[in-house]
Design an enzyme around this catalytic site. Sequence first.
Site, PDB file in Angstrom:
ATOM      1  N   GLY A   1      -1.063  90.685  11.864  1.00 54.67           N
ATOM      2  CA  GLY A   1      -2.284  90.938  11.089  1.00 54.67           C
ATOM      3  C   GLY A   1      -3.135  91.968  11.808  1.00 54.67           C
ATOM      4  O   GLY A   1      -3.309  91.886  13.027  1.00 54.67           O
TER       5      GLY A   1
ATOM      6  N   HIS B   1      -5.923  44.355  32.880  1.00 53.26           N
ATOM      7  CA  HIS B   1      -5.245  44.170  34.164  1.00 53.26           C
ATOM      8  C   HIS B   1      -3.782  43.807  33.927  1.00 53.26           C
ATOM      9  O   HIS B   1      -3.509  42.968  33.074  1.00 53.26           O
ATOM     10  CB  HIS B   1      -5.912  43.059  34.965  1.00 53.26           C
ATOM     11  CG  HIS B   1      -5.195  42.780  36.257  1.00 53.26           C
ATOM     12  ND1 HIS B   1      -5.308  43.608  37.349  1.00 53.26           N
ATOM     13  CD2 HIS B   1      -4.331  41.789  36.601  1.00 53.26           C
ATOM     14  CE1 HIS B   1      -4.554  43.131  38.333  1.00 53.26           C
ATOM     15  NE2 HIS B   1      -3.948  42.034  37.907  1.00 53.26           N
TER      16      HIS B   1
HETATM   17  P1  FAD Z   1      -2.032  81.258  21.416  1.00 51.42           P
HETATM   18  O1  FAD Z   1      -1.480  79.902  21.567  1.00 51.42           O
HETATM   19  O2  FAD Z   1      -1.617  82.305  22.378  1.00 51.42           O
HETATM   20  O3  FAD Z   1      -1.632  81.722  19.940  1.00 51.42           O
HETATM   21  C1  FAD Z   1      -1.925  82.982  19.456  1.00 51.42           C
HETATM   22  C2  FAD Z   1      -0.953  83.308  18.331  1.00 51.42           C
HETATM   23  O4  FAD Z   1      -1.385  84.510  17.689  1.00 51.42           O
HETATM   24  C3  FAD Z   1       0.467  83.587  18.810  1.00 51.42           C
HETATM   25  O5  FAD Z   1       1.386  82.914  17.979  1.00 51.42           O
HETATM   26  C4  FAD Z   1       0.626  85.091  18.669  1.00 51.42           C
HETATM   27  O6  FAD Z   1       1.946  85.484  18.383  1.00 51.42           O
HETATM   28  C5  FAD Z   1      -0.262  85.348  17.461  1.00 51.42           C
HETATM   29  N1  FAD Z   1      -0.751  86.729  17.356  1.00 51.42           N
HETATM   30  C6  FAD Z   1      -1.295  87.519  18.317  1.00 51.42           C
HETATM   31  N2  FAD Z   1      -1.695  88.695  17.786  1.00 51.42           N
HETATM   32  C7  FAD Z   1      -1.394  88.639  16.471  1.00 51.42           C
HETATM   33  C8  FAD Z   1      -1.574  89.520  15.390  1.00 51.42           C
HETATM   34  N3  FAD Z   1      -2.187  90.699  15.529  1.00 51.42           N
HETATM   35  N4  FAD Z   1      -1.133  89.139  14.167  1.00 51.42           N
HETATM   36  C9  FAD Z   1      -0.511  87.948  13.978  1.00 51.42           C
HETATM   37  N5  FAD Z   1      -0.337  87.054  14.974  1.00 51.42           N
HETATM   38  C10 FAD Z   1      -0.775  87.387  16.194  1.00 51.42           C
HETATM   39  N6  FAD Z   1      -3.092  74.541  27.824  1.00 51.42           N
HETATM   40  C11 FAD Z   1      -3.374  73.228  27.788  1.00 51.42           C
HETATM   41  O7  FAD Z   1      -4.430  72.848  27.297  1.00 51.42           O
HETATM   42  N7  FAD Z   1      -2.502  72.309  28.291  1.00 51.42           N
HETATM   43  C12 FAD Z   1      -1.325  72.662  28.837  1.00 51.42           C
HETATM   44  O8  FAD Z   1      -0.559  71.805  29.283  1.00 51.42           O
HETATM   45  C13 FAD Z   1      -0.999  74.040  28.895  1.00 51.42           C
HETATM   46  N8  FAD Z   1       0.165  74.440  29.429  1.00 51.42           N
HETATM   47  C14 FAD Z   1       0.460  75.784  29.448  1.00 51.42           C
HETATM   48  C15 FAD Z   1       1.659  76.175  30.046  1.00 51.42           C
HETATM   49  C16 FAD Z   1       1.978  77.508  30.099  1.00 51.42           C
HETATM   50  C17 FAD Z   1       3.275  77.931  30.736  1.00 51.42           C
HETATM   51  C18 FAD Z   1       1.108  78.480  29.524  1.00 51.42           C
HETATM   52  C19 FAD Z   1       1.460  79.921  29.520  1.00 51.42           C
HETATM   53  C20 FAD Z   1      -0.079  78.080  28.932  1.00 51.42           C
HETATM   54  C21 FAD Z   1      -0.418  76.727  28.904  1.00 51.42           C
HETATM   55  N9  FAD Z   1      -1.622  76.292  28.356  1.00 51.42           N
HETATM   56  C22 FAD Z   1      -1.936  74.963  28.347  1.00 51.42           C
HETATM   57  C23 FAD Z   1      -2.587  77.237  27.760  1.00 51.42           C
HETATM   58  C24 FAD Z   1      -2.453  77.228  26.231  1.00 51.42           C
HETATM   59  O9  FAD Z   1      -1.121  77.541  25.879  1.00 51.42           O
HETATM   60  C25 FAD Z   1      -3.410  78.231  25.611  1.00 51.42           C
HETATM   61  O10 FAD Z   1      -4.721  77.989  26.092  1.00 51.42           O
HETATM   62  C26 FAD Z   1      -3.419  78.098  24.106  1.00 51.42           C
HETATM   63  O11 FAD Z   1      -2.130  78.328  23.574  1.00 51.42           O
HETATM   64  C27 FAD Z   1      -4.401  79.088  23.475  1.00 51.42           C
HETATM   65  O12 FAD Z   1      -4.370  78.944  22.092  1.00 51.42           O
HETATM   66  P2  FAD Z   1      -4.735  80.156  21.145  1.00 51.42           P
HETATM   67  O13 FAD Z   1      -4.619  79.626  19.750  1.00 51.42           O
HETATM   68  O14 FAD Z   1      -6.004  80.767  21.554  1.00 51.42           O
HETATM   69  O15 FAD Z   1      -3.613  81.276  21.402  1.00 51.42           O
END
Ligand code: FAD
Length: 475
Positions: free
Chosen positions: A122, A454
Amino acid sequence: MNKQFDVIVIGAGPGGYIAAIRAAQLGFSVACIDEWKNAAGGPAPGGTCTNVGCIPSKALLQSSEHFEHANKHFSEHGISATNVSMDVGKMLARKDTVIKQNNDGILYLLKKNKVAFFHGRGSFVKTVEGAYEIKVTGAVEDTLSGKHIIVATGSSARALPGVPFDEVNVLSNDGALRVGAVPKKLGLIGSGVIGLEMGSVWRRLGAEVTVLEALPTFLGAVDEQIAKEAKKAFDKQGLKIELGVKVGEIKSGKKGVSLQYADAKGEAKELVVDKLIVSIGRVPNTTGLNAEAVGLTLDERGAIVVDGDCKTSLPHVWAVGDVVRGPMLAHKAEEEGVAVAERIAGQHGHVNFNTIPWVIYTSPEIAWVGQTEQQLKAAGRAYKAGTFPFLANGRARALGDTTGMVKMLADATTDEILGVHIVGPMASELIAECVVAMEFRASSEDLARICHAHPSLSEATKEAALAVDKRTLNF
Ligand code: FAD
Ligand code: NAI
């Protein structure tokens, strides 16, 4: 004619898909766009969290913990398990199944809530008559227009300058979750959350793991006493963590990776490993958005600039989750997504940044909410502290895991709980009670007076509350 929606959400990670569902619940027509592809090229909603983050890392942590238990702890229970082996391929396949179950679950939830899902990228095109035109580029091209836009595009792994991820030798979190065989030697740069979680997975499976961290302190954001206790446990497990290092040249070849660095004393050293995971933080995803077409303001890191309510520099454009300021956590993204949908509906969406819990899913687990002792000292706030060790908890003894403690900090005058810090078994679950207590602005006495089952680990939380008033019953 463009397809018209009240709300368009870009990104279907925890911030985006939850915002879309909440907006649909509130009666809006909603579109959600996400570009993540599964191995077959189909949609894989859930973002980093589902595909290469929270969920797959926890699946591998679970598998590797079972392996370690079978190898090292079953015998304490009288169970003999000889020739225990790990089929890494099967472990990875199980992890992929767990991911797929989550992808499918999210697609189902979007459909159930009548959210129109578009698989593709998007990007902003222009503003048209009080709405925004959004182009979808992918297998199918579309042009949508939305009165409100919620950007939830998440974040990606930060690479070291001049050392791109090849996902074969030099791995981001993505490659780190797909290593096909246990490396003999594994290096990690950054002893943050990913460094510790992924380092633990591969150490449990038999890799010799070295973690190189630039800062001189271990887990600087964590309460010092808790971080110290955790470090002791990791040292005992053989997770080698070197603090205060300066990473220099990195060479990746057929035989693996060699890395030059200066240790804390400034001495030149070399680390040669089969695989190197670089986990030095993450960068916001804004490059594909065409933000400049509409004049959306980004900061110097590329994050979308928002106020406390997730409002961007443009009217009716909102941003949530990893792409904005604040902790990069799935539950923080979700809370912001819900709050924004409610604000669009004219309600008072609310996120309490003081009560967002953190969990590191190592063994022992580390979890906390609120302020650390160091933060309270720095702020000059008078406080009382109470700690209770799992060593004195009956359930922990029965489990065979008595590492760590619960530590509670409360205001010296009002007794309001200001922070709770846990290192030990099931800290991830125990912290929930503390978040609830802090949300209701409970005092440590409130928690100490509540009946806890407990034997349970949660009794350690009650005892830590009693310890604030120096009257533990079991220690
Ligand atoms: P994201 O999950 O990154 O999702 C964004 C989405 O937008 C993606 O699917 C991407 O492809 C899509 N996107 C990007 N640009 C576009 C575009 N222009 N058009 C269409 N789609 C697009 N957090 C926790 O709370 N607990 C945990 O245990 C944890 N473990 C983690 C382990 C690892 C290895 C990593 C890397 C992260 C972890 N996190 C954890 C952090 C967590 O994954 C992120 O904080 C969370 O996913 C953020 O959510 P979000 O919706 O902001 O973004
Ligand atoms: P991080 O911010 O947790 O840790 C990065 C570490 O790398 C820091 O300790 C930093 O000092 C160090 N570092 C930075 N540059 C360095 C360099 N050049 N050389 C050596 N060390 C260097 O980041 P990480 O581990 O990449 O994780 C990213 C984010 O993902 C986390 O902050 C967290 O928000 C999220 N996450 C959350 C999890 C959870 O909630 N359980 C699990 C995994 C990730």
